[in-house]
Write a protein that holds these residues in place. Structure first.
Motif, PDB file in Angstrom:
ATOM      1  N   CYS A  63       0.832  -1.200   0.000  1.00 55.47           N
ATOM      2  CA  CYS A  63       0.000   0.000   0.000  1.00 55.47           C
ATOM      3  C   CYS A  63       0.871   1.256   0.000  1.00 55.47           C
ATOM      4  CB  CYS A  63      -0.929  -0.001   1.220  1.00 55.47           C
ATOM      5  SG  CYS A  63      -1.953   1.480   1.375  1.00 55.47           S
ATOM      6  N   TYR A  64       1.911   1.249   0.827  1.00 55.71           N
ATOM      7  CA  TYR A  64       2.789   2.419   0.898  1.00 55.71           C
ATOM      8  C   TYR A  64       3.523   2.639  -0.427  1.00 55.71           C
ATOM      9  CZ  TYR A  64       6.137   5.822   2.639  1.00 55.71           C
ATOM     10  OH  TYR A  64       6.878   6.949   2.820  1.00 55.71           O
ATOM     11  N   SER A  65       3.953   1.553  -1.054  1.00 56.52           N
ATOM     12  CA  SER A  65       4.697   1.705  -2.304  1.00 56.52           C
ATOM     13  C   SER A  65       3.796   2.138  -3.459  1.00 56.52           C
ATOM     14  CB  SER A  65       5.430   0.414  -2.660  1.00 56.52           C
ATOM     15  OG  SER A  65       4.515  -0.624  -2.919  1.00 56.52           O
ATOM     16  N   GLU A  67       0.527   3.738  -3.067  1.00 58.21           N
ATOM     17  CA  GLU A  67      -0.233   4.949  -2.795  1.00 58.21           C
ATOM     18  C   GLU A  67       0.583   6.060  -2.133  1.00 58.21           C
ATOM     19  OE1 GLU A  67      -3.904   4.039  -0.781  1.00 58.21           O
ATOM     20  OE2 GLU A  67      -4.159   2.187  -1.938  1.00 58.21           O
ATOM     21  N   GLY A  68       1.734   5.720  -1.587  1.00 58.79           N
ATOM     22  CA  GLY A  68       2.575   6.731  -0.951  1.00 58.79           C
ATOM     23  C   GLY A  68       2.199   7.032   0.497  1.00 58.79           C
ATOM     24  N   ILE A  69       1.215   6.323   1.026  1.00 60.14           N
ATOM     25  CA  ILE A  69       0.822   6.467   2.431  1.00 60.14           C
ATOM     26  C   ILE A  69       0.591   5.079   3.014  1.00 60.14           C
ATOM     27  CG2 ILE A  69      -0.276   8.739   2.153  1.00 60.14           C
ATOM     28  CD1 ILE A  69      -2.999   7.218   2.235  1.00 60.14           C
ATOM     29  N   TYR A  70       0.736   4.983   4.334  1.00 60.23           N
ATOM     30  CA  TYR A  70       0.421   3.724   4.984  1.00 60.23           C
ATOM     31  C   TYR A  70      -1.092   3.610   5.123  1.00 60.23           C
ATOM     32  CZ  TYR A  70       5.320   2.924   5.979  1.00 60.23           C
ATOM     33  OH  TYR A  70       6.652   2.692   5.843  1.00 60.23           O
ATOM     34  N   ALA A  98       0.949   7.808  11.603  1.00 58.76           N
ATOM     35  CA  ALA A  98       0.843   8.920  10.658  1.00 58.76           C
ATOM     36  C   ALA A  98       0.898   8.308   9.266  1.00 58.76           C
ATOM     37  CB  ALA A  98       1.980   9.914  10.859  1.00 58.76           C
ATOM     38  N   SER A  99       0.588   9.124   8.260  1.00 58.35           N
ATOM     39  CA  SER A  99       0.538   8.572   6.902  1.00 58.35           C
ATOM     40  C   SER A  99       1.921   8.194   6.370  1.00 58.35           C
ATOM     41  CB  SER A  99      -0.126   9.568   5.952  1.00 58.35           C
ATOM     42  OG  SER A  99       0.654  10.746   5.860  1.00 58.35           O
ATOM     43  N   ASN A 100       2.981   8.694   7.019  1.00 60.55           N
ATOM     44  CA  ASN A 100       4.329   8.383   6.544  1.00 60.55           C
ATOM     45  C   ASN A 100       5.163   7.624   7.578  1.00 60.55           C
ATOM     46  OD1 ASN A 100       4.563  10.502   8.305  1.00 60.55           O
ATOM     47  ND2 ASN A 100       6.109  11.591   7.102  1.00 60.55           N
ATOM     48  N   ILE A 101       4.538   7.139   8.645  1.00 65.78           N
ATOM     49  CA  ILE A 101       5.233   6.360   9.678  1.00 65.78           C
ATOM     50  C   ILE A 101       4.588   4.973   9.742  1.00 65.78           C
ATOM     51  CG2 ILE A 101       5.789   6.180  12.131  1.00 65.78           C
ATOM     52  CD1 ILE A 101       5.743   9.225  12.244  1.00 65.78           C
ATOM     53  N   TYR A 102       5.440   3.960   9.770  1.00 63.64           N
ATOM     54  CA  TYR A 102       4.953   2.576   9.785  1.00 63.64           C
ATOM     55  C   TYR A 102       4.020   2.357  10.982  1.00 63.64           C
ATOM     56  CZ  TYR A 102       5.110  -2.445   8.890  1.00 63.64           C
ATOM     57  OH  TYR A 102       4.770  -3.743   8.572  1.00 63.64           O
TER      58      TYR A 102
END
Length: 119
Positions: A63-65, A67-70, A98-102
């Motif tokens: 998902c992160y790769s 969409e760019g967000i977790y 957060a959207s950028n923290i695992y």
């Protein structure tokens, strides 16, 4: 007369041993079988938990790769990435930070609950 009573006594002892020894062997085999089945069951649960953890981590990274967000929730992973697991067997605590923290991920085995049949 004494010889007859000694023979009866020997036959009784041999008959008793002929019953006790096979019974003890059968009980021993059943105990070993039960222990083995229990260990296999525990091993299977550990493997299922490990597989679930791996699948969720894989979906989080995918998902992160893409969409760019977790992912914002576990339901999001179920809906968009096809995550399926037995909710009666495992409790998954998914806490996005957060959207950028695992996100924080915890999986607990809760066991199978038997469904009651309604009359």
């Amino acid at each position: 007369m004494e010889e007859i009573s000694l023979k009866k006594k020997d036959n009784f002892i041999l008959g008793l041993l002929g019953f006790i020894i096979p019974t003890a062997v059968i009980v021993f085999i059943l105990v070993i079988f039960y222990t083995g089945v229990s260990q296999i069951g525990e091993s299977t649960i550990e493997k299922q938990e490990s597989s679930l953890h791996t699948a969720i981590e894989r979906d989080i990274v995918q998902c992160y790769s893409i969409e760019g967000i977790y992912p914002p929730s576990l339901e999001y992973l179920e809906e968009h990435y096809g995550l399926i697991y037995d909710k009666n067997m495992f409790f998954v605590d998914y806490r996005p930070i957060a959207s950028n923290i695992y996100p924080d991920l915890t999986i607990l085995y809760i066991g199978k609950k038997r469904a009651r049949l309604s009359p």
